[in-house]
Design a protein around this motif. Structure first.
Motif, PDB file in Angstrom:
ATOM      1  N   ALA A 257       1.528 -11.867   5.441  1.00 23.93           N
ATOM      2  CA  ALA A 257       2.851 -12.381   5.067  1.00 23.93           C
ATOM      3  C   ALA A 257       3.659 -12.753   6.305  1.00 23.93           C
ATOM      4  N   ILE A 258       3.590 -11.925   7.322  1.00 17.66           N
ATOM      5  CA  ILE A 258       4.301 -12.194   8.581  1.00 17.66           C
ATOM      6  C   ILE A 258       3.739 -13.443   9.242  1.00 17.66           C
ATOM      7  N   ASP A 259       2.411 -13.537   9.295  1.00 14.73           N
ATOM      8  CA  ASP A 259       1.774 -14.715   9.903  1.00 14.73           C
ATOM      9  C   ASP A 259       2.177 -16.000   9.180  1.00 14.73           C
ATOM     10  N   SER A 260       2.225 -15.947   7.855  1.00  8.56           N
ATOM     11  CA  SER A 260       2.634 -17.120   7.072  1.00  8.56           C
ATOM     12  C   SER A 260       4.075 -17.498   7.381  1.00  8.56           C
ATOM     13  N   ARG A 261       4.950 -16.516   7.403  1.00  7.04           N
ATOM     14  CA  ARG A 261       6.361 -16.790   7.671  1.00  7.04           C
ATOM     15  C   ARG A 261       6.547 -17.453   9.025  1.00  7.04           C
ATOM     16  N   ILE A 262       5.948 -16.878  10.051  1.00 11.09           N
ATOM     17  CA  ILE A 262       6.132 -17.404  11.404  1.00 11.09           C
ATOM     18  C   ILE A 262       5.521 -18.795  11.532  1.00 11.09           C
ATOM     19  N   ALA A 263       4.345 -19.006  10.968  1.00 11.10           N
ATOM     20  CA  ALA A 263       3.679 -20.307  11.065  1.00 11.10           C
ATOM     21  C   ALA A 263       4.506 -21.398  10.398  1.00 11.10           C
ATOM     22  N   TYR A 264       5.010 -21.136   9.191  1.00 11.24           N
ATOM     23  CA  TYR A 264       5.775 -22.166   8.483  1.00 11.24           C
ATOM     24  C   TYR A 264       7.142 -22.397   9.111  1.00 11.24           C
ATOM     25  N   PHE A 265       7.783 -21.339   9.596  1.00  3.18           N
ATOM     26  CA  PHE A 265       9.077 -21.530  10.250  1.00  3.18           C
ATOM     27  C   PHE A 265       8.906 -22.293  11.568  1.00  3.18           C
ATOM     28  N   ASN A 266       7.828 -22.040  12.283  1.00  3.79           N
ATOM     29  CA  ASN A 266       7.551 -22.809  13.505  1.00  3.79           C
ATOM     30  C   ASN A 266       7.431 -24.301  13.196  1.00  3.79           C
ATOM     31  N   THR A 267       6.662 -24.609  12.157  1.00  6.22           N
ATOM     32  CA  THR A 267       6.471 -26.012  11.778  1.00  6.22           C
ATOM     33  C   THR A 267       7.778 -26.633  11.292  1.00  6.22           C
ATOM     34  N   ALA A 268       8.521 -25.883  10.495  1.00  7.12           N
ATOM     35  CA  ALA A 268       9.794 -26.389   9.975  1.00  7.12           C
ATOM     36  C   ALA A 268      10.775 -26.660  11.106  1.00  7.12           C
ATOM     37  N   ALA A 269      10.758 -25.805  12.140  1.00  3.15           N
ATOM     38  CA  ALA A 269      11.643 -26.016  13.290  1.00  3.15           C
ATOM     39  C   ALA A 269      11.229 -27.255  14.076  1.00  3.15           C
ATOM     40  N   GLN A 270       9.928 -27.410  14.278  1.00  2.45           N
ATOM     41  CA  GLN A 270       9.433 -28.560  15.044  1.00  2.45           C
ATOM     42  C   GLN A 270       9.708 -29.882  14.343  1.00  2.45           C
ATOM     43  N   LYS A 271       9.554 -29.899  13.026  1.00  7.21           N
ATOM     44  CA  LYS A 271       9.670 -31.148  12.257  1.00  7.21           C
ATOM     45  C   LYS A 271      11.027 -31.330  11.585  1.00  7.21           C
ATOM     46  N   HIS A 272      11.914 -30.369  11.768  1.00  5.48           N
ATOM     47  CA  HIS A 272      13.262 -30.429  11.185  1.00  5.48           C
ATOM     48  C   HIS A 272      13.183 -30.645   9.674  1.00  5.48           C
ATOM     49  N   ILE A 273      12.484 -29.710   9.018  1.00  2.00           N
ATOM     50  CA  ILE A 273      12.260 -29.791   7.572  1.00  2.00           C
ATOM     51  C   ILE A 273      13.312 -28.962   6.839  1.00  2.00           C
ATOM     52  N   LEU A 274      13.877 -29.533   5.809  1.00  2.00           N
ATOM     53  CA  LEU A 274      14.850 -28.838   4.981  1.00  2.00           C
ATOM     54  C   LEU A 274      14.151 -27.751   4.168  1.00  2.00           C
ATOM     55  N   LEU A 275      14.754 -26.554   4.139  1.00  2.00           N
ATOM     56  CA  LEU A 275      14.157 -25.419   3.438  1.00  2.00           C
ATOM     57  C   LEU A 275      15.082 -24.878   2.355  1.00  2.00           C
ATOM     58  N   GLY A 276      14.473 -24.428   1.275  1.00  2.00           N
ATOM     59  CA  GLY A 276      15.186 -23.690   0.236  1.00  2.00           C
ATOM     60  C   GLY A 276      14.335 -22.507  -0.159  1.00  2.00           C
ATOM     61  N   GLY A 277      14.935 -21.331  -0.246  1.00  2.00           N
ATOM     62  CA  GLY A 277      14.172 -20.127  -0.564  1.00  2.00           C
ATOM     63  C   GLY A 277      14.634 -19.482  -1.853  1.00  2.00           C
ATOM     64  N   SER A 278      13.745 -18.742  -2.463  1.00  2.00           N
ATOM     65  CA  SER A 278      14.088 -18.044  -3.696  1.00  2.00           C
ATOM     66  C   SER A 278      15.216 -17.048  -3.486  1.00  2.00           C
ATOM     67  N   HIS A 279      15.338 -16.528  -2.249  1.00  2.00           N
ATOM     68  CA  HIS A 279      16.340 -15.499  -1.977  1.00  2.00           C
ATOM     69  C   HIS A 279      17.252 -15.884  -0.814  1.00  2.00           C
ATOM     70  N   LEU A 280      17.466 -17.180  -0.646  1.00  2.00           N
ATOM     71  CA  LEU A 280      18.408 -17.678   0.355  1.00  2.00           C
ATOM     72  C   LEU A 280      19.600 -18.301  -0.365  1.00  2.00           C
ATOM     73  N   PRO A 281      20.816 -18.038   0.103  1.00  2.00           N
ATOM     74  CA  PRO A 281      21.996 -18.525  -0.624  1.00  2.00           C
ATOM     75  C   PRO A 281      22.286 -20.006  -0.456  1.00  2.00           C
ATOM     76  N   GLU A 282      21.633 -20.678   0.508  1.00  2.00           N
ATOM     77  CA  GLU A 282      21.911 -22.091   0.721  1.00  2.00           C
ATOM     78  C   GLU A 282      20.671 -22.789   1.262  1.00  2.00           C
ATOM     79  N   PHE A 283      20.704 -24.124   1.272  1.00  2.00           N
ATOM     80  CA  PHE A 283      19.676 -24.893   1.967  1.00  2.00           C
ATOM     81  C   PHE A 283      19.880 -24.689   3.462  1.00  2.00           C
ATOM     82  N   ILE A 284      18.766 -24.668   4.210  1.00  2.00           N
ATOM     83  CA  ILE A 284      18.871 -24.420   5.650  1.00  2.00           C
ATOM     84  C   ILE A 284      17.899 -25.292   6.432  1.00  2.00           C
ATOM     85  N   TYR A 285      18.194 -25.423   7.724  1.00  2.00           N
ATOM     86  CA  TYR A 285      17.234 -25.844   8.732  1.00  2.00           C
ATOM     87  C   TYR A 285      17.040 -24.658   9.672  1.00  2.00           C
TER      88      TYR A 285
END
Length: 301
Positions: A257-285
């Protein structure tokens, strides 16, 4: 003097009209446009998560990062994606009858101008109760009569097999999951997918295993823009961005789970991808900062 007052009043009315038009044409805090895809975040419920559920962190450190609180109020979100072809729903929240402040999905769908009968696909990130509870009514009927559920094969193989072959401590949960999904299974309206499979034009499933056996996130791409529904990749916003190696005790495989989180957040940071989470109060970068991440809420234009 009267002429000046008349001009002033007219100016105020024009300004008010312009503000109304701007509000009508700007995304609300719970919605974004990604190319031709209209993304709507719907909060079905809110629950309390105690920091004692965290693993890999000292309790005092966790409490300090959490503003001195021993728990946090956490949203339970579903996401509606209106594409030019289809109406897609990612997860369905807790639903009614749980005893929680939950089950708002149907009403909020209607407020947004949608009807449950319009939903074409339901993409499930995984089969925990706060993601599938809205699939059926209290009486056990399909809440989305024309929708097909898509679910990762790994998640399906674990939970939807004969309950006798499920580990003893998980059997009751497996029974409840099967009860929730059975109306769709009986209607031949549940189909599994393999990792990386395209589910519709611009819609793809990506494995993010660890939180559960077959936990997945979903990417939505239109006109060069991209949005990810990241499911339960993160639970504690104030802690797990700063310390992404902190897990939760109910992760099936904590390291994965930790490896998945870090890998996807790394990619999202590099590519500036908009994220929405089941337990996040807002859309984020997210941005990378040494071994941490900085989450920036998306501002409404």
């Amino acid at each position: 003097m009267r002429t000046f007052q008349s001009i002033f009043i007219i100016a105020l009315l024009l300004l008010a009209h312009i503000n109304v038009l701007m509000a009508q044409n700007s995304p609300a805090p719970g919605e974004r446009m990604v190319g031709d895809f209209h993304i709507l975040k719907i909060q079905d419920a809110q629950i309390t998560l105690k920091i004692s559920l965290l693993s890999g962190i000292d309790a005092a450190v966790a409490q300090k990062l959490n503003g001195g609180h021993e728990s946090q109020i956490t949203p339970v979100n579903a996401f509606v994606v209106k594409t030019p072809q289809h109406l897609i729903l990612v997860d369905t929240g807790i639903g009614k009858g749980s005893g929680e402040d939950a089950g708002h999905l149907q009403d909020l769908l209607k407020e947004a101008g949608f009807d449950a009968s319009q939903v074409y696909l339901i993409l499930l990130t995984h089969l925990h109760f706060d993601h599938i509870g809205g699939l059926t009514s209290v009486e056990g009927k399909r809440m989305f009569p024309h929708a097909t559920i898509r679910l990762s094969k790994a998640e399906s193989d674990f939970w939807l097999r004969d309950t006798g072959s499920v580990p003893a401590e998980q059997r009751e949960r497996a029974r409840q999951i099967q009860k929730q999904l059975n109306p769709y299974i009986q209607a031949n309206a549940l189909k599994t997918f393999a990792p990386g499979e395209s589910l519709a034009e611009g819609v793809k499933a990506q494995e993010a295993y660890g939180h559960t056996i077959g936990h997945c996130i979903y990417s939505f791409t239109s006109k060069g823009q991209e949005f990810w529904c990241v499911g339960d990749l993160i639970h504690f916003r104030e802690i797990q961005f700063k310390m992404p190696k902190v897990g939760v005790v109910f992760d099936t495989n904590g390291k994965q789970a930790i490896d998945s989180r870090i890998a996807y957040f790394n990619t999202a940071a590099q590519k500036h991808i908009l994220l929405g989470g089941s337990h996040l109060p807002e859309f984020i970068y997210v941005e990378k900062s040494d071994n941490s991440f900085i989450a920036s809420p998306v501002k409404v234009k």
